[in-house]
Scaffold this motif. Structure first.
Motif, PDB file in Angstrom:
ATOM      1  N   ALA A  21      32.853  -1.727  31.199  1.00 31.88           N
ATOM      2  CA  ALA A  21      33.602  -1.219  32.340  1.00 31.88           C
ATOM      3  C   ALA A  21      32.768  -1.294  33.616  1.00 31.88           C
ATOM      4  N   ASP A  22      31.494  -1.074  33.506  1.00 33.23           N
ATOM      5  CA  ASP A  22      30.633  -1.072  34.681  1.00 33.23           C
ATOM      6  C   ASP A  22      29.768  -2.331  34.675  1.00 33.23           C
ATOM      7  N   PRO A  23      29.882  -3.186  35.715  1.00 32.31           N
ATOM      8  CA  PRO A  23      29.067  -4.407  35.744  1.00 32.31           C
ATOM      9  C   PRO A  23      27.567  -4.112  35.712  1.00 32.31           C
ATOM     10  N   ALA A  24      27.155  -2.929  36.121  1.00 32.87           N
ATOM     11  CA  ALA A  24      25.731  -2.595  36.101  1.00 32.87           C
ATOM     12  C   ALA A  24      25.216  -2.489  34.667  1.00 32.87           C
ATOM     13  N   ASP A  25      26.102  -2.197  33.704  1.00 29.45           N
ATOM     14  CA  ASP A  25      25.721  -2.076  32.304  1.00 29.45           C
ATOM     15  C   ASP A  25      25.780  -3.407  31.570  1.00 29.45           C
ATOM     16  N   ALA A  26      26.317  -4.444  32.207  1.00 26.92           N
ATOM     17  CA  ALA A  26      26.500  -5.734  31.545  1.00 26.92           C
ATOM     18  C   ALA A  26      25.184  -6.499  31.493  1.00 26.92           C
ATOM     19  N   THR A  27      25.082  -7.318  30.461  1.00 26.42           N
ATOM     20  CA  THR A  27      23.910  -8.175  30.343  1.00 26.42           C
ATOM     21  C   THR A  27      24.096  -9.391  31.237  1.00 26.42           C
ATOM     22  N   THR A  28      23.015 -10.115  31.443  1.00 32.27           N
ATOM     23  CA  THR A  28      23.092 -11.325  32.275  1.00 32.27           C
ATOM     24  C   THR A  28      24.052 -12.332  31.662  1.00 32.27           C
ATOM     25  N   GLY A  29      24.011 -12.475  30.358  1.00 34.80           N
ATOM     26  CA  GLY A  29      24.917 -13.406  29.671  1.00 34.80           C
ATOM     27  C   GLY A  29      26.372 -13.029  29.877  1.00 34.80           C
ATOM     28  N   GLN A  30      26.655 -11.721  29.783  1.00 36.49           N
ATOM     29  CA  GLN A  30      28.028 -11.265  29.997  1.00 36.49           C
ATOM     30  C   GLN A  30      28.463 -11.500  31.441  1.00 36.49           C
ATOM     31  N   LEU A  31      27.567 -11.258  32.375  1.00 34.19           N
ATOM     32  CA  LEU A  31      27.909 -11.472  33.781  1.00 34.19           C
ATOM     33  C   LEU A  31      28.173 -12.954  34.057  1.00 34.19           C
ATOM     34  N   ILE A  32      27.367 -13.837  33.467  1.00 36.18           N
ATOM     35  CA  ILE A  32      27.579 -15.275  33.664  1.00 36.18           C
ATOM     36  C   ILE A  32      28.899 -15.700  33.032  1.00 36.18           C
ATOM     37  N   THR A  33      29.194 -15.158  31.860  1.00 33.42           N
ATOM     38  CA  THR A  33      30.470 -15.467  31.209  1.00 33.42           C
ATOM     39  C   THR A  33      31.630 -15.012  32.078  1.00 33.42           C
ATOM     40  N   GLN A  34      31.536 -13.793  32.597  1.00 33.93           N
ATOM     41  CA  GLN A  34      32.591 -13.281  33.474  1.00 33.93           C
ATOM     42  C   GLN A  34      32.720 -14.138  34.723  1.00 33.93           C
ATOM     43  N   LEU A  35      31.590 -14.539  35.278  1.00 29.35           N
ATOM     44  CA  LEU A  35      31.608 -15.354  36.490  1.00 29.35           C
ATOM     45  C   LEU A  35      32.313 -16.688  36.241  1.00 29.35           C
ATOM     46  N   THR A  36      31.956 -17.346  35.148  1.00 26.16           N
ATOM     47  CA  THR A  36      32.589 -18.648  34.873  1.00 26.16           C
ATOM     48  C   THR A  36      34.071 -18.483  34.606  1.00 26.16           C
ATOM     49  N   GLU A  37      34.457 -17.423  33.904  1.00 22.44           N
ATOM     50  CA  GLU A  37      35.881 -17.180  33.657  1.00 22.44           C
ATOM     51  C   GLU A  37      36.620 -16.913  34.968  1.00 22.44           C
ATOM     52  N   GLN A  38      36.009 -16.093  35.821  1.00 25.75           N
ATOM     53  CA  GLN A  38      36.660 -15.757  37.086  1.00 25.75           C
ATOM     54  C   GLN A  38      36.746 -16.960  38.012  1.00 25.75           C
ATOM     55  N   VAL A  39      35.705 -17.767  38.071  1.00 22.88           N
ATOM     56  CA  VAL A  39      35.739 -18.968  38.913  1.00 22.88           C
ATOM     57  C   VAL A  39      36.781 -19.939  38.385  1.00 22.88           C
ATOM     58  N   SER A  40      36.816 -20.089  37.068  1.00 21.26           N
ATOM     59  CA  SER A  40      37.811 -20.981  36.463  1.00 21.26           C
ATOM     60  C   SER A  40      39.227 -20.501  36.772  1.00 21.26           C
ATOM     61  N   ARG A  41      39.461 -19.199  36.632  1.00 20.73           N
ATOM     62  CA  ARG A  41      40.784 -18.629  36.922  1.00 20.73           C
ATOM     63  C   ARG A  41      41.118 -18.790  38.411  1.00 20.73           C
ATOM     64  N   LEU A  42      40.120 -18.587  39.252  1.00 23.25           N
ATOM     65  CA  LEU A  42      40.318 -18.727  40.698  1.00 23.25           C
ATOM     66  C   LEU A  42      40.704 -20.159  41.062  1.00 23.25           C
ATOM     67  N   VAL A  43      40.017 -21.125  40.484  1.00 25.53           N
ATOM     68  CA  VAL A  43      40.332 -22.533  40.770  1.00 25.53           C
ATOM     69  C   VAL A  43      41.736 -22.869  40.295  1.00 25.53           C
ATOM     70  N   ARG A  44      42.094 -22.415  39.094  1.00 30.19           N
ATOM     71  CA  ARG A  44      43.456 -22.673  38.581  1.00 30.19           C
ATOM     72  C   ARG A  44      44.511 -22.030  39.479  1.00 30.19           C
ATOM     73  N   ASP A  45      44.262 -20.782  39.877  1.00 26.84           N
ATOM     74  CA  ASP A  45      45.223 -20.085  40.739  1.00 26.84           C
ATOM     75  C   ASP A  45      45.361 -20.776  42.097  1.00 26.84           C
ATOM     76  N   GLU A  46      44.254 -21.215  42.665  1.00 27.48           N
ATOM     77  CA  GLU A  46      44.315 -21.908  43.961  1.00 27.48           C
ATOM     78  C   GLU A  46      45.047 -23.244  43.813  1.00 27.48           C
ATOM     79  N   ALA A  47      44.836 -23.934  42.699  1.00 28.95           N
ATOM     80  CA  ALA A  47      45.549 -25.197  42.472  1.00 28.95           C
ATOM     81  C   ALA A  47      47.048 -24.950  42.337  1.00 28.95           C
ATOM     82  N   ARG A  48      47.413 -23.878  41.620  1.00 29.86           N
ATOM     83  CA  ARG A  48      48.846 -23.529  41.506  1.00 29.86           C
ATOM     84  C   ARG A  48      49.421 -23.178  42.864  1.00 29.86           C
TER      85      ARG A  48
END
Length: 150
Positions: A21-48
């Motif tokens: 729930a809190d990004p401060a508690d997330a590991t670096t791996g989890q943050l990178i995973t979230q970042l790639t998912e969010q960037v991917s979702r952002l690119v798809r949404d912008e393309a739509r």
């Protein structure tokens, strides 16, 4: 009876079931995973968004072009009647062939001027682009850059 699944290994790496729930508690791996998912979702949404914007503009363009074409047809018919009227009016003063020739030369001169003006307008026209989607992507890039600079 079905066997229960084995418990996760305490020594092996396991994928987290959910994001903390809190990004401060997330590991670096989890943050990178979230970042790639969010960037991917952002690119798809912008393309739509870009696709929807272009489709909407194309639909409006098609309807407008159809209406403009209909107006052009009726204007052409009205002009044809006016041309016939001009020839008949000049026929009162000149021979019929000369009256038709005078009207034809005037019409061709007008067509030449309109063609030159139209050519200049076409050269100035820019291709239709999804301006809102581009602005959204630029805002997203600026937000990412600002977030990275912190």
């Amino acid at each position: 009876m079905t066997a229960a699944p084995p418990p996760p290994s305490a020594t092996g790496a396991t994928r987290a079931a959910g994001s903390p729930a809190d990004p401060a508690d997330a590991t670096t791996g989890q943050l990178i995973t979230q970042l790639t998912e969010q960037v991917s979702r952002l690119v798809r949404d912008e393309a739509r968004l870009a696709q929807a914007e272009v489709a909407q503009k194309a639909k409006r363009l098609g309807i407008g072009a159809g209406l403009f074409g209909g107006a052009g047809l009726f204007a052409f018919l009205g002009l044809a009647v006016l041309v016939a009227t001009a020839v008949l009016a000049l026929d009162l003063v000149l021979p019929a062939w000369l009256a038709a020739l005078v009207v034809a030369v005037v019409l061709l001169a007008i067509a030449g001027v309109l063609a030159l003006i139209g050519k200049k307008d076409v050269e100035k026209a820019s291709p239709p682009v999804p301006t809102q989607a581009i602005a959204g992507v630029q805002a997203d890039i600026a937000a990412v850059k600002q977030g990275l600079s912190r």
